[in-house]
Scaffold this active site. Structure first.
Site, short mmCIF file in Angstrom:
data_model
loop_
_atom_site.label_atom_id
_atom_site.label_comp_id
_atom_site.label_asym_id
_atom_site.label_seq_id
_atom_site.Cartn_x
_atom_site.Cartn_y
_atom_site.Cartn_z
N HIS A 19 46.23 35.44 36.22
CA HIS A 19 47.53 34.76 36.23
C HIS A 19 48.57 35.63 36.93
O HIS A 19 49.41 35.13 37.67
CB HIS A 19 48.01 34.48 34.80
CG HIS A 19 47.17 33.46 34.11
ND1 HIS A 19 47.70 32.51 33.28
CD2 HIS A 19 45.84 33.22 34.13
CE1 HIS A 19 46.72 31.74 32.81
NE2 HIS A 19 45.59 32.16 33.31
N ASP A 123 54.93 31.63 34.16
CA ASP A 123 53.56 31.18 33.94
C ASP A 123 53.57 30.12 32.84
O ASP A 123 54.11 30.36 31.75
CB ASP A 123 52.72 32.39 33.51
CG ASP A 123 51.25 32.07 33.39
OD1 ASP A 123 50.90 30.88 33.36
OD2 ASP A 123 50.45 33.02 33.31
O1 LIG Z 1 36.20 43.39 40.96
C1 LIG Z 1 37.10 42.53 41.03
C2 LIG Z 1 37.02 41.31 40.32
C3 LIG Z 1 38.08 40.41 40.45
N1 LIG Z 1 39.15 40.74 41.23
C4 LIG Z 1 40.28 39.80 41.35
O2 LIG Z 1 40.65 39.33 40.08
C5 LIG Z 1 41.03 37.96 40.14
C6 LIG Z 1 40.22 37.22 39.12
O3 LIG Z 1 40.73 35.93 38.97
P1 LIG Z 1 39.83 34.66 38.57
O4 LIG Z 1 38.69 34.55 39.49
O5 LIG Z 1 40.71 33.48 38.53
O6 LIG Z 1 39.21 35.00 37.19
P2 LIG Z 1 39.84 35.49 35.77
O7 LIG Z 1 40.33 36.85 35.92
O8 LIG Z 1 38.76 35.28 34.79
O9 LIG Z 1 41.05 34.45 35.54
C7 LIG Z 1 41.54 33.72 34.43
O10 LIG Z 1 42.60 32.94 35.01
C8 LIG Z 1 42.21 31.99 36.01
C9 LIG Z 1 43.46 31.31 36.53
O11 LIG Z 1 44.07 30.56 35.52
C10 LIG Z 1 41.21 30.99 35.45
O12 LIG Z 1 40.77 30.13 36.47
C11 LIG Z 1 40.03 31.75 34.83
O13 LIG Z 1 39.12 30.83 34.24
C12 LIG Z 1 40.54 32.74 33.79
O14 LIG Z 1 39.48 33.45 33.20
C13 LIG Z 1 40.75 37.48 41.56
O15 LIG Z 1 41.96 37.42 42.27
C14 LIG Z 1 39.87 38.58 42.15
O16 LIG Z 1 40.09 38.83 43.52
C15 LIG Z 1 39.22 41.90 41.94
O17 LIG Z 1 40.16 42.17 42.68
N2 LIG Z 1 38.17 42.77 41.81
#
Ligand SMILES: O=c1ccn([C@@H]2O[C@H](COP(=O)(O)OP(=O)(O)O[C@H]3O[C@H](CO)[C@@H](O)[C@H](O)[C@H]3O)[C@@H](O)[C@H]2O)c(=O)[nH]1
Length: 473
Positions: A19, A123
């Site tokens: 988020h 948010d």
């Molecule tokens: O090694 C890593 C792994 C992830 N990321 C970043 O972390 C973010 C992860 O976001 P997302 O893929 O949306 O997953 P979550 O962190 O699990 O996000 C939460 O928030 C999202 C937006 O509401 C929802 O879609 C998901 O289900 C919820 O778990 C992304 O921008 C990735 O690029 C990194 O930079 N490095």
């Protein structure tokens, strides 16, 4: 004195990496456009930002402050702990209100000059900023980090509950849920039990609260969600679909985009994996990441490990220290065990520079939990996917990828042989077909972000609307 007359946008996100990151992209875009922006973190998240100095040095209009979330430092802040989750609104609201009040007070004396707050962007997961904005009579916009379809699910729930017999525990009729573009059997299985659960009811309440704002900003793009957007628009004064924000930001900052990509990361990215990727053949590597929150059991991880190794493909796996649900955090033992693989084709890191990784020519597939940011970043990078949805919006995201947009396959079982088989399907005989699918979707997305495209225009419209907001003295 020009600065004191500038519109001042205060932005706040309190919880997850997924988020905070897109909201920060929006903050950077708005500050690039010349607005004075204050980004509010909780003290807890603020400490975790890995590269704050680079951001502040590059964006003089963007300022960071942090507030208490009302909890002691050593609180685990586990988003799956419902008492914590439900308590955020009341715990954090007084601190946010105090901050906003401080921006409304007269700036005379020796204090540094700053414009009076003209609006808030918050948010939409929690409604406390909406309550504060209403109490202090400040315009507020909600921001949503997930897809429009997932939001629309919450708007349909109250109607579903009233339309269905209390004792009917079967799946609900899809004709009560228009706008999804997916068949009834493809929608995540809602039944009366899940609809009435405290979490779903809480999220319904928070989703409906957003309709009290001046508008809703979504990190999505019209063309991918055309079926449900007309239904959502109907509930809001104004709708701004401005995604994918990371691409719009990168295209505006040009050479600085590499630096921007890791902005707002709670963990420091391990850049060694980029050197390792350089040594791998083109399109040969499977990238595996479960995002920032998903946890799973030690035995599941071992099945993944064996499936990945048995596939015979090179892989890059992000294993956060806190990914194990049934062991202690920092369970170093299993981490070390997994390091003992066939070294030349395995790279394990605790956090990767994901946007850079997905854009590397050695990447041929992405095994993901289907977080919305990962899906958008993946479409931009044009990588076929294996979907392993876990909770929340991830099931509907996975259904869209597999059944609607047709650039991924679903992992339907978590045993090692199914994992191995699915990997070889993705990286083998279905590769070409799925690649065509993701190329097609990427093209649609690119059309929306170029000058004249829907997201491009909506960012311009948002900036214009925010500029007009000047709080009356
Ligand atoms: O090694 C890593 C792994 C992830 N990321 C970043 O972390 C973010 C992860 O976001 P997302 O893929 O949306 O997953 P979550 O962190 O699990 O996000 C939460 O928030 C999202 C937006 O509401 C929802 O879609 C998901 O289900 C919820 O778990 C992304 O921008 C990735 O690029 C990194 O930079 N490095």
């Amino acid at each position: 004195m020009e600065m004191v007359d500038q519109p001042h946008v205060v932005m706040i996100s309190v919880l997850l990496q997924g988020h905070v990151k897109p909201l920060l992209c929006l903050a950077e875009l708005l500050s690039e456009a010349g607005l004075f922006v204050t980004f509010v973190n909780t003290h807890h998240n603020h400490k975790r930002f890995s590269n704050l100095p680079e951001i502040t040095n590059n964006l003089p209009n963007l300022h960071f402050v942090s507030i208490s979330d009302g909890l002691p430092d050593d609180h685990p802040r586990d988003s799956f702990d419902l008492e914590y989750f439900f308590g955020i609104n009341s715990a954090t609201k007084p601190y946010f209100k105090e901050l906003i009040l401080s921006y409304l007070r007269d700036n005379s004396g020796d204090a540094p000059l700053q414009p009076r707050v003209s609006c808030i962007i918050a948010d939409g997961v929690f409604s406390f900023p909406i309550d504060v904005a209403e109490e202090l009579e400040i315009p507020i916009f909600s921001f949503i980090a997930h897809s429009a379809r997932y939001l629309w699910e919450y708007f349909t729930i109250p109607k579903l509950i009233h339309g269905v017999d209390d004792h009917d525990h079967h799946l609900l009729p899809s004709d009560a849920m228009p706008g999804f573009e997916l068949g009834r059997n493809d929608l995540p299985g809602f039944n009366m039990e899940t609809l009435n659960s405290p979490v779903v009811q809480f999220l319904v309440g928070e989703s409906l609260a957003m309709t009290r704002t001046s508008g809703l900003i979504l990190n999505t793009i019209d063309d991918l969600e055309a079926s449900c957007l007309p239904y959502i628009t109907h509930h809001f004064r104004k709708l701004y679909t401005v995604g994918p924000l990371h691409v719009l930001l990168n295209s505006r900052v040009g050479d600085r985009s590499q630096l921007m990509a890791s902005h707002g990361s709670f963990w420091k990215s391990d850049q060694n994996c980029m050197t390792w990727l350089d040594s791998q053949p083109s399109r040969s590597v499977l990238y595996v990441s479960f995002g920032s929150v998903v946890k799973t059991s030690c035995s599941n991880l071992l099945e993944f490990w064996h499936g990945l190794v048995d596939s015979g493909r090179p892989f890059l796996w992000v294993l956060r220290r806190d990914v194990i649900s049934d062991g202690k955090e920092s369970n170093g033992e299993i981490y070390e065990e997994l390091q003992k693989g066939p070294k030349e084709r395995v790279c394990i890191v605790e956090w990767a520079p994901q946007e850079q990784v997905l854009g590397h020519s050695a990447i041929g597939g992405f095994l993901t939990h289907c977080g919305w940011n990962s899906i958008l970043e993946n479409i931009v990078a044009r990588v076929p996917m294996i979907c392993w949805p876990n909770w929340g919006d991830q099931s509907i995201n996975s259904e869209c990828v597999v059944k609607l947009w047709k650039f991924g396959v679903e992992l339907d079982a978590k045993d090692r042989s199914s994992i191995e088989k699915t990997i070889n399907t993705l990286m083998g005989h279905q590769r070409e077909e799925l690649q065509l699918g993701v190329d097609r979707i990427a093209k649609r997305l690119e059309d929306g972000i170029h000058e004249g495209g829907s997201s491009y225009n909506n960012v311009e419209m948002l900036v214009g609307d925010l500029r007009k907001m000047k709080l009356l003295e």
